[in-house]
Scaffold this active site. Structure first.
Site, PDB file in Angstrom:
ATOM      1  N   HIS A 121       0.842  -1.193   0.000  1.00  0.00           N
ATOM      2  CA  HIS A 121       0.000   0.000   0.000  1.00  0.00           C
ATOM      3  C   HIS A 121       0.883   1.251   0.000  1.00  0.00           C
ATOM      4  O   HIS A 121       2.097   1.170   0.206  1.00  0.00           O
ATOM      5  CB  HIS A 121      -0.956   0.009   1.213  1.00  0.00           C
ATOM      6  CG  HIS A 121      -0.265   0.018   2.543  1.00  0.00           C
ATOM      7  ND1 HIS A 121      -0.171  -1.089   3.355  1.00  0.00           N
ATOM      8  CD2 HIS A 121       0.369   1.021   3.200  1.00  0.00           C
ATOM      9  CE1 HIS A 121       0.491  -0.771   4.449  1.00  0.00           C
ATOM     10  NE2 HIS A 121       0.831   0.497   4.381  1.00  0.00           N
TER      11      HIS A 121
HETATM   12  P1  TYD Z   1      -2.127  -4.310   7.563  1.00  0.00           P
HETATM   13  O1  TYD Z   1      -2.369  -2.990   6.916  1.00  0.00           O
HETATM   14  O2  TYD Z   1      -2.657  -5.534   6.900  1.00  0.00           O
HETATM   15  O3  TYD Z   1      -0.563  -4.509   7.826  1.00  0.00           O
HETATM   16  P2  TYD Z   1       0.678  -4.501   6.781  1.00  0.00           P
HETATM   17  O4  TYD Z   1       0.782  -3.105   6.222  1.00  0.00           O
HETATM   18  O5  TYD Z   1       1.866  -4.852   7.633  1.00  0.00           O
HETATM   19  O6  TYD Z   1       0.456  -5.516   5.720  1.00  0.00           O
HETATM   20  O7  TYD Z   1      -2.707  -4.239   9.059  1.00  0.00           O
HETATM   21  C1  TYD Z   1      -3.026  -5.383   9.802  1.00  0.00           C
HETATM   22  C2  TYD Z   1      -4.216  -5.086  10.696  1.00  0.00           C
HETATM   23  O8  TYD Z   1      -3.878  -4.172  11.741  1.00  0.00           O
HETATM   24  C3  TYD Z   1      -5.380  -4.466   9.945  1.00  0.00           C
HETATM   25  O9  TYD Z   1      -6.584  -5.039  10.465  1.00  0.00           O
HETATM   26  C4  TYD Z   1      -5.332  -3.000  10.336  1.00  0.00           C
HETATM   27  C5  TYD Z   1      -4.748  -3.054  11.735  1.00  0.00           C
HETATM   28  N1  TYD Z   1      -3.983  -1.879  12.133  1.00  0.00           N
HETATM   29  C6  TYD Z   1      -4.396  -1.133  13.231  1.00  0.00           C
HETATM   30  O10 TYD Z   1      -5.437  -1.415  13.859  1.00  0.00           O
HETATM   31  N2  TYD Z   1      -3.650  -0.067  13.631  1.00  0.00           N
HETATM   32  C7  TYD Z   1      -2.503   0.279  13.014  1.00  0.00           C
HETATM   33  O11 TYD Z   1      -1.828   1.258  13.424  1.00  0.00           O
HETATM   34  C8  TYD Z   1      -2.075  -0.492  11.863  1.00  0.00           C
HETATM   35  C9  TYD Z   1      -0.816  -0.143  11.121  1.00  0.00           C
HETATM   36  C10 TYD Z   1      -2.838  -1.568  11.467  1.00  0.00           C
END
Ligand code: TYD
Length: 131
Positions: free
Chosen positions: A47
């Site tokens: 992303h």
């Molecule tokens: P995700 O965006 O999939 O992680 P990555 O970028 O490492 O692939 O996030 C995983 C989960 O955590 C998703 O349900 C969103 C949640 N999340 C939060 O609740 N707070 C945060 O600060 C972040 C970064 C993610």
């Protein structure tokens, strides 16, 4: 951009690294999160953010980060020391991979979690960059 944080210490007493918001970083820290226990072969991220700026630090172990600016320009960084920070600016597509078993990847972020700030489609990311 890689930041080399000032680590104090030696092999007798160990090391201490301090990071002060907006002094050692180009932004105020509003949120801290970290990821760990990433299975072999997993890539995360995929992303970009409209506004968020982050600093990633492998405080344990190592991993690689692909940064894609959407204009054919890509960079790969390896984070392998707890005093190295990688700034991920807004509008940079990023993917994290090659996590070591012991990797703990810390993220210092310029804002609170806001799903609306995410661009999770690569095609949409390219479309916005080209505008
Ligand atoms: P995700 O965006 O999939 O992680 P990555 O970028 O490492 O692939 O996030 C995983 C989960 O955590 C998703 O349900 C969103 C949640 N999340 C939060 O609740 N707070 C945060 O600060 C972040 C970064 C993610």
């Amino acid at each position: 951009m890689i930041i080399n944080f000032n680590s104090k210490g030696d092999n007798n007493r160990g090391f201490l690294t301090a990071i002060e918001s907006a002094k050692d970083l180009p932004f105020e820290i509003k949120r801290v999160y970290y990821i760990n226990k990433i299975p072999v072969g997993i890539r995360r991220g995929f992303h970009a953010h409209h506004q968020l700026v982050q600093c990633l630090i492998a405080i344990s172990g190592s991993c690689k980060i692909l940064m894609d600016y959407g204009n054919e320009d890509k960079q790969i960084f390896e984070l392998n020391a707890p005093f190295l920070g990688l700034i991920i600016n807004k509008m940079v597509w990023h993917e994290m991979y090659d996590f070591s078993d012991d990797c703990v990847l810390l993220a210092l972020a310029s804002d609170y979690y806001n799903e609306g700030d995410y661009i999770r489609s690569y095609d949409k990311f390219i479309e916005i960059v080209k505008k």
